[in-house]
Design a protein around this motif. Structure first.
Motif, PDB file in Angstrom:
ATOM      1  N   ASP A  41      35.512   4.673  89.826  1.00 24.43           N
ATOM      2  CA  ASP A  41      35.903   4.700  88.458  1.00 24.43           C
ATOM      3  C   ASP A  41      37.455   5.212  88.557  1.00 24.43           C
ATOM      4  O   ASP A  41      38.324   4.989  87.715  1.00 24.43           O
ATOM      5  N   ASN A  44      39.641   2.485  88.658  1.00 25.42           N
ATOM      6  CA  ASN A  44      38.890   1.197  87.947  1.00 25.42           C
ATOM      7  C   ASN A  44      39.208  -0.174  88.877  1.00 25.42           C
ATOM      8  O   ASN A  44      39.305  -1.022  88.439  1.00 25.42           O
ATOM      9  N   ASP A  69      38.673  -5.722  88.777  1.00 25.92           N
ATOM     10  CA  ASP A  69      38.996  -4.889  87.599  1.00 25.92           C
ATOM     11  C   ASP A  69      37.421  -4.324  87.274  1.00 25.92           C
ATOM     12  O   ASP A  69      36.589  -5.194  86.819  1.00 25.92           O
ATOM     13  N   LYS A  71      36.472  -2.749  84.828  1.00 32.48           N
ATOM     14  CA  LYS A  71      36.220  -3.002  83.212  1.00 32.48           C
ATOM     15  C   LYS A  71      36.033  -4.538  82.882  1.00 32.48           C
ATOM     16  O   LYS A  71      35.194  -4.994  81.977  1.00 32.48           O
TER      17      LYS A  71
END
Length: 263
Positions: A41, A44, A69, A71
């Motif tokens: 996290d 990312n 990535d 996300k």
């Protein structure tokens, strides 16, 4: 987030969903076999160990640490393994400085990707690490296990970041195919163990050079990976025992992730 050893896909189960769907399609990523995945996290970043297709000769084009990535799933970079036609990228741990450490199961090595570095480097290598698999950081160093020889080790991490002494730890129970290893903080870890007919998830507490195992479950053959979320532990059953031996030819379906309580 789950890697597919057979398809090279990355699956993701959204919060509240009953099913995991393909998130990163191998037709787009080019991966054919996925081993360890690690979601970081802080950066990312999803770190992924890509390897050659199961049952085929090792091919350099697949042997790499890949990053995406976390996300969006967009590809970030690919870092080929050193001697890629001989190496097997297996699992990943991230240190407090943001460097990635990777186990090379075939080479008995730990590789390092320093933060911002363009390529991997060999951080530690030792013949005793034959079949190295799980990897996680504790307060006293980097901990690794060996799936082929069922051993548990600590590698000293010096103040300058280099590797120091290798110490074998004495477990309170005989180890059986140790695989996934994840840090719980301090000198505590979760560890998955697997044989074709047995599977165990344990909390491991390191005291000195001893490892005390508190068994959380011991009834799911094929356990290879675990992850703690609050008071729950997600458990992955890879079911590799269906590829050969007495289970070969039988269907391993369905593949499931299941939860056990963590207290």
């Amino acid at each position: 987030i789950i890697g597919s050893n057979n398809k090279g896909a990355i699956y993701r189960a959204k919060a509240g969903s009953a099913k995991a769907a393909i998130w990163l399609d191998p037709a787009k990523t080019g991966m054919r076999t996925v081993l360890g995945v690690y979601a970081d996290d802080a950066s990312n970043t999803l770190y992924v160990c890509s390897a050659s297709p199961y049952g085929q000769p090792r091919q350099a084009e697949f042997s790499a640490l890949r990053t995406f990535d976390l996300k969006t799933g967009a590809a970030k970079a690919s870092y080929p393994m050193i001697d890629p036609d001989k190496a097997v990228c297996n699992d990943i741990a991230i240190d407090k400085d943001g460097a990635a450490f990777i186990t090379d199961t075939a080479g008995g090595r730990v590789m390092k990707l320093a933060k911002g570095a363009p390529a991997l480097s060999v951080w530690f290598q030792d013949d005793r690490l034959e079949g190295i698999d799980g990897i996680a950081f504790g307060d006293r160093g980097l901990y690794v296990n060996t799936v082929g020889t069922s051993r548990l080790f600590r590698i000293e991490k010096r103040a300058d970041g280099t590797a120091g002494a290798l110490t074998e730890l004495t477990p309170s129970l005989p180890l059986k195919g140790p695989d996934g290893l994840r840090a719980l903080g301090g000198e505590k870890f979760l560890m998955a163990e697997s044989t074709p007919t047995s599977g165990r998830v344990s909390e491991v507490t390191i005291t000195g050079d001893k490892a005390e195992l508190r068994v959380l479950t011991n009834d799911a053959p094929g356990v290879t990976a675990i992850a703690r979320i609050g008071d729950r532990v997600w458990v992955n059953r890879a079911k590799f025992g269906y590829r050969k031996g007495p289970l070969q030819g039988q269907s391993p379906e369905p593949f499931v992730e299941y939860v056990i309580p963590y207290r």
